[in-house]
Design a protein around this motif. Structure first.
Motif, PDB file in Angstrom:
ATOM      1  N   CYS A  41       0.836  -1.228   0.000  1.00  0.00           N
ATOM      2  CA  CYS A  41       0.000   0.000   0.000  1.00  0.00           C
ATOM      3  C   CYS A  41       0.855   1.257   0.000  1.00  0.00           C
ATOM      4  O   CYS A  41       0.594   2.213  -0.741  1.00  0.00           O
ATOM      5  CB  CYS A  41      -0.929  -0.008   1.211  1.00  0.00           C
ATOM      6  N   LYS A  43       3.964   1.621  -0.976  1.00  0.00           N
ATOM      7  CA  LYS A  43       4.715   1.748  -2.225  1.00  0.00           C
ATOM      8  C   LYS A  43       3.820   2.323  -3.328  1.00  0.00           C
ATOM      9  O   LYS A  43       4.233   3.208  -4.083  1.00  0.00           O
ATOM     10  CB  LYS A  43       5.254   0.374  -2.635  1.00  0.00           C
ATOM     11  N   GLU A  44       2.597   1.832  -3.438  1.00  0.00           N
ATOM     12  CA  GLU A  44       1.663   2.355  -4.448  1.00  0.00           C
ATOM     13  C   GLU A  44       1.287   3.800  -4.162  1.00  0.00           C
ATOM     14  O   GLU A  44       1.105   4.608  -5.084  1.00  0.00           O
ATOM     15  CB  GLU A  44       0.418   1.472  -4.494  1.00  0.00           C
ATOM     16  N   CYS A  45       1.145   4.133  -2.897  1.00  0.00           N
ATOM     17  CA  CYS A  45       0.794   5.524  -2.521  1.00  0.00           C
ATOM     18  C   CYS A  45       1.910   6.484  -2.939  1.00  0.00           C
ATOM     19  O   CYS A  45       1.631   7.551  -3.489  1.00  0.00           O
ATOM     20  CB  CYS A  45       0.557   5.586  -1.022  1.00  0.00           C
ATOM     21  N   TRP A  46       3.152   6.104  -2.695  1.00  0.00           N
ATOM     22  CA  TRP A  46       4.263   6.988  -3.070  1.00  0.00           C
ATOM     23  C   TRP A  46       4.445   7.053  -4.575  1.00  0.00           C
ATOM     24  O   TRP A  46       4.902   8.068  -5.106  1.00  0.00           O
ATOM     25  CB  TRP A  46       5.544   6.482  -2.409  1.00  0.00           C
ATOM     26  N   ALA A  47       4.080   5.999  -5.272  1.00  0.00           N
ATOM     27  CA  ALA A  47       4.215   5.997  -6.728  1.00  0.00           C
ATOM     28  C   ALA A  47       3.267   7.008  -7.373  1.00  0.00           C
ATOM     29  O   ALA A  47       3.526   7.538  -8.455  1.00  0.00           O
ATOM     30  CB  ALA A  47       3.952   4.590  -7.266  1.00  0.00           C
ATOM     31  N   LYS A  48       2.141   7.304  -6.714  1.00  0.00           N
ATOM     32  CA  LYS A  48       1.152   8.245  -7.256  1.00  0.00           C
ATOM     33  C   LYS A  48       1.399   9.666  -6.771  1.00  0.00           C
ATOM     34  O   LYS A  48       0.741  10.601  -7.242  1.00  0.00           O
ATOM     35  CB  LYS A  48      -0.257   7.826  -6.831  1.00  0.00           C
ATOM     36  N   SER A  49       2.320   9.863  -5.843  1.00  0.00           N
ATOM     37  CA  SER A  49       2.537  11.174  -5.245  1.00  0.00           C
ATOM     38  C   SER A  49       3.841  11.784  -5.737  1.00  0.00           C
ATOM     39  O   SER A  49       4.790  11.073  -6.069  1.00  0.00           O
ATOM     40  CB  SER A  49       2.567  11.037  -3.717  1.00  0.00           C
ATOM     41  N   ARG A  52       7.454  12.096  -1.165  1.00  0.00           N
ATOM     42  CA  ARG A  52       7.336  10.929  -0.313  1.00  0.00           C
ATOM     43  C   ARG A  52       7.072  11.411   1.119  1.00  0.00           C
ATOM     44  O   ARG A  52       7.926  12.028   1.751  1.00  0.00           O
ATOM     45  CB  ARG A  52       8.615  10.098  -0.358  1.00  0.00           C
TER      46      ARG A  52
END
Length: 395
Positions: A41, A43-49, A52
């Motif tokens: 979760c 990792k996916e959150c940071w990928a969209k932001s 960090r």
């Protein structure tokens, strides 16, 4: 299993939820700020932001390395050793919350329904009360009426309280009527309330209403006044035509005099009444006037004073599409259509001023209690830049 133990297990289960997916942790990791998430979760959150940071506290995370939280992993492994699984307990807790919320919602709906029923009951009570009051008032007015639909008198007793207090009209015309010729004047003025009324709002009195009016006039102890006007009591922009008995505006400048009793387009009649002089009335036809005021004032009304805007003047006024009664610069709104013909009744003995609609069977529009401490005279005010005319019918 004791209640205390069950509560502890539920508390632990609710603290094993990821704040991103809201499920039991899967491979939990801990950020430097101390908050825990599923490895996938976060990792996916940071990928969209763009940056960090922690989704919970928004603290910026400088390192991309994620440390596995072994303590949480060990706790999660407890469910593999037997007993109730954490996700089952969590689902049960969520269901309890939903049930409690639904119960509160049902309770609130029931309360609103009861409130609505109470309001409906109160509305019905109010409607019944108003209906009863209107019926009582109608019966009273019918009992006080001195005129039938065919114009015949139904109350000829001059001692009747209804006769004395509610009906005001005129007696038979005096055998002698004065006729005075007046100098021509003219008027142009803007309505003080920026009036923009329509001339077709006037309603001509019906033949039936005129017939009833004539019958009522002969039965009541009021004396008709044949108004006359002198140039020195008016504004230079007003003109009085004795043949047509009208006060009107004149769009040109010819015929103007140097007289200016008032700055506003007002005219005071010659007739002057004293406190002991009885009961009088006069009629005013407003059909061809888009803005007007009719009333009375002390003879000492000042040049810059406006009718109804002082403590020494009273009037009924149609302006800005509204009907109102004015005294001492205070307006009382009257919920009624604009009358095309108005009767003004001045009862000197009682100190009362009445305004009636001739096109509505002498309907009383308003009544003033007048302090008659000085001689008093009829006064008229015409509004608007267009041609306006007030007429004063004879009997």
């Amino acid at each position: 299993m004791s209640l205390l133990y069950e509560d502890i297990v539920k508390f632990v289960a609710n603290n094993l939820k990821c704040e991103i997916c809201f499920n039991i942790f899967t491979k939990p990791v801990t950020l430097v700020c101390g908050h825990n998430y599923c490895h996938k979760c976060i990792k996916e959150c940071w990928a969209k932001s763009v940056k960090r940071d922690c989704p919970h506290c928004r603290k910026e995370i400088s390192s991309s390395a994620l440390e596995i939280n072994f303590t949480l992993c060990d706790i999660l492994e407890l469910q593999e050793l037997g007993g109730r699984r954490f996700w089952d307990i969590l689902a049960e807790t969520d269901q309890d919350h939903k049930t409690q919320h639904a119960g509160r919602a049902i309770t609130k709906v029931d309360s609103l329904i009861k409130r609505l029923d109470w309001l409906k009951t109160e509305i019905r009570k109010t409607e019944d009360m108003l209906s009863e009051e209107l019926d009582t008032r109608k019966d009273y007015e019918d009992g006080c009426s001195t005129v039938q639909m065919d114009g015949s008198s139904i109350d000829s007793d001059p001692t009747s309280s209804c006769y004395a207090d509610r009906m005001y009209s005129l007696t038979s015309q005096d055998d002698q009527e004065q006729s005075e010729e007046e100098s021509s004047q003219e008027l142009v003025e803007v309505d003080p309330e920026n009036s923009n009324t329509l001339q077709d709002a006037h309603l001509a009195p019906s033949a039936e209403a005129r017939q009833q009016s004539s019958s009522a006039e002969a039965a009541l102890p009021a004396k008709f006044v044949d108004l006359s006007f002198s140039p020195e009591l008016g504004n230079r922009r007003l003109v009085f035509c004795p043949e047509k008995r009208t006060v009107a505006t004149r769009l040109g400048h010819q015929g103007r005099t140097t007289h200016d009793r008032f700055d506003a387009c007002q005219w005071m009649a010659n007739q002057e009444f004293l406190s002991e002089s009885g009961c009088f009335y006069w009629d005013v036809d407003t059909t061809h006037c888009t803005g007007w005021a009719v009333g009375v004032a002390y003879s000492s009304l000042m040049r810059r004073d406006s009718l109804g805007r002082t403590s020494s003047s009273w009037c009924l006024e149609w302006s800005n599409g509204q009907l109102g009664a004015w005294h001492n610069d205070l307006k009382t709104s009257i919920k009624h259509r604009v009358p095309s013909s108005v009767r003004v009744i001045l009862d000197m003995a009682k100190g009362q001023l009445y305004f009636q609609s001739l096109c509505d069977d002498l309907l009383e529009l308003h009544c003033f209690k007048v302090n008659i401490s000085q001689p008093i005279r009829p006064v008229f005010w015409l509004f608007g830049l267009s041609r306006n005319t007030l007429s004063f019918p004879k009997r």
